[in-house]
Design a protein around this motif. Structure first.
Motif, PDB file in Angstrom:
ATOM      1  N   ARG A  26       0.752  -1.221  -0.046  1.00  0.00           N
ATOM      2  CA  ARG A  26      -0.025  -0.018  -0.220  1.00  0.00           C
ATOM      3  C   ARG A  26       0.880   1.133  -0.080  1.00  0.00           C
ATOM      4  O   ARG A  26       0.460   2.268  -0.521  1.00  0.00           O
ATOM      5  CB  ARG A  26      -0.844  -0.046   1.101  1.00  0.00           C
ATOM      6  CG  ARG A  26      -1.886  -1.119   1.154  1.00  0.00           C
ATOM      7  CD  ARG A  26      -2.792  -1.074   0.099  1.00  0.00           C
ATOM      8  NE  ARG A  26      -4.002  -2.008   0.085  1.00  0.00           N
ATOM      9  CZ  ARG A  26      -3.949  -3.195  -0.516  1.00  0.00           C
ATOM     10  NH1 ARG A  26      -2.717  -3.578  -0.952  1.00  0.00           N
ATOM     11  NH2 ARG A  26      -4.871  -3.929  -0.516  1.00  0.00           N
ATOM     12  N   VAL A  27       2.006   1.106   0.593  1.00  0.00           N
ATOM     13  CA  VAL A  27       2.790   2.246   0.687  1.00  0.00           C
ATOM     14  C   VAL A  27       3.654   2.483  -0.743  1.00  0.00           C
ATOM     15  O   VAL A  27       4.305   1.597  -1.187  1.00  0.00           O
ATOM     16  CB  VAL A  27       3.957   2.273   1.598  1.00  0.00           C
ATOM     17  CG1 VAL A  27       4.844   3.596   1.767  1.00  0.00           C
ATOM     18  CG2 VAL A  27       3.410   2.316   2.937  1.00  0.00           C
ATOM     19  N   LYS A  28       3.321   3.618  -1.558  1.00  0.00           N
ATOM     20  CA  LYS A  28       3.920   3.626  -2.926  1.00  0.00           C
ATOM     21  C   LYS A  28       5.152   4.490  -3.017  1.00  0.00           C
ATOM     22  O   LYS A  28       5.894   4.413  -3.912  1.00  0.00           O
ATOM     23  CB  LYS A  28       2.834   4.304  -3.691  1.00  0.00           C
ATOM     24  CG  LYS A  28       1.644   3.450  -3.895  1.00  0.00           C
ATOM     25  CD  LYS A  28       1.785   1.866  -4.354  1.00  0.00           C
ATOM     26  CE  LYS A  28       0.567   1.194  -4.502  1.00  0.00           C
ATOM     27  NZ  LYS A  28       0.589   0.172  -4.954  1.00  0.00           N
ATOM     28  N   GLU A  29       5.406   5.289  -1.827  1.00  0.00           N
ATOM     29  CA  GLU A  29       6.745   5.917  -1.797  1.00  0.00           C
ATOM     30  C   GLU A  29       7.856   5.096  -1.536  1.00  0.00           C
ATOM     31  O   GLU A  29       8.015   4.572  -0.469  1.00  0.00           O
ATOM     32  CB  GLU A  29       6.469   7.129  -0.733  1.00  0.00           C
ATOM     33  CG  GLU A  29       7.688   8.009  -0.519  1.00  0.00           C
ATOM     34  CD  GLU A  29       8.264   8.699  -1.741  1.00  0.00           C
ATOM     35  OE1 GLU A  29       9.398   8.616  -2.273  1.00  0.00           O
ATOM     36  OE2 GLU A  29       7.466   9.068  -2.603  1.00  0.00           O
ATOM     37  N   ALA A  30       8.812   5.055  -2.583  1.00  0.00           N
ATOM     38  CA  ALA A  30       9.819   4.203  -2.405  1.00  0.00           C
ATOM     39  C   ALA A  30      10.792   4.580  -0.946  1.00  0.00           C
ATOM     40  O   ALA A  30      11.307   3.402  -0.501  1.00  0.00           O
ATOM     41  CB  ALA A  30      10.831   4.351  -3.534  1.00  0.00           C
ATOM     42  N   LEU A  31      10.996   5.635  -0.620  1.00  0.00           N
ATOM     43  CA  LEU A  31      11.656   6.255   0.329  1.00  0.00           C
ATOM     44  C   LEU A  31      10.981   5.490   1.588  1.00  0.00           C
ATOM     45  O   LEU A  31      11.780   4.850   2.855  1.00  0.00           O
ATOM     46  CB  LEU A  31      12.140   7.583   0.744  1.00  0.00           C
ATOM     47  CG  LEU A  31      12.892   8.214  -0.369  1.00  0.00           C
ATOM     48  CD1 LEU A  31      12.950   9.522  -0.045  1.00  0.00           C
ATOM     49  CD2 LEU A  31      14.335   7.644  -0.362  1.00  0.00           C
ATOM     50  N   ALA A  62       9.865   0.249  -8.047  1.00  0.00           N
ATOM     51  CA  ALA A  62      10.957   1.120  -7.610  1.00  0.00           C
ATOM     52  C   ALA A  62      11.487   0.696  -6.462  1.00  0.00           C
ATOM     53  O   ALA A  62      12.673   1.009  -5.903  1.00  0.00           O
ATOM     54  CB  ALA A  62      10.263   2.603  -7.730  1.00  0.00           C
ATOM     55  N   THR A  63      10.426   0.174  -5.500  1.00  0.00           N
ATOM     56  CA  THR A  63      10.898  -0.087  -4.117  1.00  0.00           C
ATOM     57  C   THR A  63      11.667  -1.375  -4.322  1.00  0.00           C
ATOM     58  O   THR A  63      12.913  -1.501  -3.486  1.00  0.00           O
ATOM     59  CB  THR A  63       9.500  -0.551  -3.246  1.00  0.00           C
ATOM     60  OG1 THR A  63       8.705   0.699  -2.996  1.00  0.00           O
ATOM     61  CG2 THR A  63       9.870  -1.196  -2.241  1.00  0.00           C
ATOM     62  N   ALA A  86      16.828  -3.671  -2.965  1.00  0.00           N
ATOM     63  CA  ALA A  86      17.677  -4.807  -3.209  1.00  0.00           C
ATOM     64  C   ALA A  86      19.173  -4.174  -2.912  1.00  0.00           C
ATOM     65  O   ALA A  86      20.100  -4.701  -2.334  1.00  0.00           O
ATOM     66  CB  ALA A  86      17.734  -5.157  -4.697  1.00  0.00           C
ATOM     67  N   ALA A  87      19.196  -2.661  -3.494  1.00  0.00           N
ATOM     68  CA  ALA A  87      20.567  -1.982  -3.058  1.00  0.00           C
ATOM     69  C   ALA A  87      20.839  -1.876  -1.838  1.00  0.00           C
ATOM     70  O   ALA A  87      21.777  -1.992  -1.264  1.00  0.00           O
ATOM     71  CB  ALA A  87      20.600  -0.666  -4.052  1.00  0.00           C
ATOM     72  N   VAL A  88      19.839  -1.351  -1.161  1.00  0.00           N
ATOM     73  CA  VAL A  88      20.120  -0.842   0.316  1.00  0.00           C
ATOM     74  C   VAL A  88      20.416  -2.168   1.192  1.00  0.00           C
ATOM     75  O   VAL A  88      21.423  -2.205   1.969  1.00  0.00           O
ATOM     76  CB  VAL A  88      18.744  -0.314   0.755  1.00  0.00           C
ATOM     77  CG1 VAL A  88      18.663  -0.203   2.430  1.00  0.00           C
ATOM     78  CG2 VAL A  88      18.603   1.056   0.261  1.00  0.00           C
TER      79      VAL A  88
END
Length: 533
Positions: free
Chosen positions: A205-210, A255-256, A261-263
């Motif tokens: 539900r959370v769309k903001e990648a940050l 985008a998430t 994956a990088a984080v």
């Protein structure tokens, strides 16, 4: 608070781990060796392991990343050998290693010896995963080792608590120990099951990648803390949640997934590097407290304990591999035949790690009536030597052992063929969907744009097949390799022009960042495709 020692530890560990990639030595082994040497360099701070930091702050993210990279389906397919190793072997090793230590070491009480057995019983998740990846073990062996290392910490921590209760005079019984293990394991899985669906729902539900990545970083700590709060296994809660989230990761925004994956790759690299360096840095602290056991006597006990730990694993692994197959036709039908080389590798791949040291450091200084914990310093020393010996001896000899046994390697051609077939089926479905969409007037596109979509689809369809084709006689590249290399060269040329335009003030920095971000996504796609090869 002086943060410089912490910065030096993290930076130094990362540098050593990076250097290890250019050597044939696995990073965990090199980090431990450098830590051992650095411990005696004048001016190096005293990095004493604090179990209050390692268990609740370092262990959850390490387990989380290992579980995310594992396969729920593979774990379920290998649940019998994983359970026998992660539960049966840990309890078996606790009792056998503890009792033999009690017989060998004069003056060491049985309760303290059983504490030692529980501490050194679990192989390490980080060590097993890192070395398995480096060596390219057969998929089933890798799955079994990863599955074992994800769960065995929970068994060992529970066994440790029971043995510790007896050692400090709080009273413990076999029946009470079984009950505590049942509560910890069932409760840990239960907490994980309660959390995994709501957490996954929130992630979708959370769309903001940050915000998504912030949530992702908090999840292992939330699962661990929630389970420990109700006296259940935080380890099992973290693993349960991570396996579910990893299995359902495709449902999260793209985008998430890219950022996540990088984080987590960065977090895993930093924590793994720091943990193995910390192991080597514990040597001065461990040696200072030996007291009456200092010298050759303690070293003799360390050698004996290492041999006992190694032999005990083989004593368990071979019967656990073959007896169920001999006794059950269902097991024989469901599981593939096992060569004698597989249990040899599983038996030898029992490296211990930071969890054993963290548990050992959590042993209290005193018992009932404020008397010193019997043999505490010796337990710390023997835990340290066992961890070092298994990492160095078994870690260094595992690659030549695999070559000697001639284990079957990954069939790259078969894997690429399976990937090509999967991509072909997916591309066929995508082509049918595109045709249906273009037939609707609401989706009308100029023919050049429609052709561009078809070209992208055809490119994905052919890319994998091209890796199976002939190679360039001049470069040794497949057509797909050459395509990606040329695409990256084009991106480099575009990037240089964008920077030049910014420097000449024809575009501003904001526009430059937008243009570079677009190129970065294209280049990242090319690199990920190359890594998949």
């Amino acid at each position: 608070m002086d943060v410089l020692p912490l910065l030096l530890l993290v930076a130094g560990s990362a540098a050593v781990a990076g250097a290890a990639r250019r050597t044939p030595v696995a990073a965990p082994l090199l980090l431990v060796a450098v830590g051992l040497g650095a411990a005696y360099i004048p001016g190096v701070p005293d990095y004493t392991l604090d179990p209050a930091i390692v268990l609740p702050l370092l262990l959850p993210p390490l387990l989380h990343t290992a579980a995310l990279d594992s396969s729920y389906l593979d774990l379920r397919a290998n649940i019998r050998p994983v359970a026998l190793l992660s539960v049966g072997y840990v309890l078996f090793a606790t009792v056998i290693v503890g009792y033999l230590a009690y017989l060998v070491i004069p003056g060491l009480p049985l309760t303290s010896a059983l504490v030692l057995g529980a501490v050194v019983a679990p192989p390490d998740a980080v060590a097993a995963t890192a070395i398995a990846r480096r060596l390219g073990l057969p998929p089933r062996i890798t799955s079994i080792l990863q599955g074992e290392s994800l769960v065995n910490d929970a068994t060992a921590i529970t066994a440790f608590k029971v043995a510790l209760a007896a050692a400090v005079g709080e009273g413990a019984s076999w029946l009470g120990g079984v009950g505590e293990f049942a509560v910890a394991s069932i409760g840990g899985v239960g907490v994980g099951l309660l959390l995994m669906v709501p957490l996954h729902w929130l992630r979708t539900r959370v769309k903001e990648a940050l915000l998504q990545n912030t949530l992702s970083l908090l999840i292992p700590f939330v699962a661990y803390a929630a389970a420990e709060h109700v006296h259940a296994s935080g380890v099992l809660a973290v693993v349960t949640v991570a396996l579910y989230l990893g299995h359902r990761s495709w449902q999260v925004d793209f985008a998430t997934r890219l950022q996540e994956a990088a984080v987590w790759k960065m977090v895993s690299f930093v924590l793994e590097s720091t943990v193995f360096a910390l192991i080597g840095l514990q040597l001065p602290f461990v040696l200072r407290g030996l007291g009456p056991y200092a010298g050759g006597e303690a070293l003799w006990y360390a050698i004996v304990l290492f041999v006992v730990v190694v032999v005990t694993r083989f004593v368990w692994v071979f019967p656990a591999t073959y007896l169920p197959r001999r006794m059950s036709r269902r097991v024989r039908e469901r599981e593939p035949d096992v060569s004698w080389t597989s249990p040899v590798i599983v038996g030898w791949a029992g490296m211990r790690g930071v969890v054993s040291l963290a548990i050992a450091f959590s042993i209290p200084l005193t018992v009932e009536h404020d008397e010193p914990f019997p043999g505490r310093n010796l337990v710390l020393f023997l835990t340290f030597t066992t961890v070092i010996a298994t990492l160095v001896v078994q870690g260094l000899t595992l690659p030549p052992l695999i070559r000697l046994l001639k284990l079957p390697k990954r069939d790259v051609y078969a894997e690429t063929l399976a990937e090509a077939q999967a991509q072909s089926e997916a591309s066929q479905a995508a082509e049918e969907r595109l045709t249906a969409l273009l037939a609707d007037d609401r989706n009308a596109l100029p023919e050049p744009l429609a052709d561009r979509l078809r070209a992208v689809l055809e490119r994905r369809r052919n890319a994998v097949w091209e890796r199976l084709g002939a190679v360039n006689a001049e470069t040794g590249e497949s057509a797909d390799d050459t395509y990606r290399r040329l695409a990256r060269e084009m991106i480099v040329a575009e990037r240089a022009v964008f920077v030049e335009l910014r420097d000449s003030r024809r575009i501003d920095d904001e526009m430059l960042r937008t243009l570079l971000h677009r190129l970065d996504l294209e280049e990242a796609t090319a690199y990920r495709e190359a890594d998949a090869d």
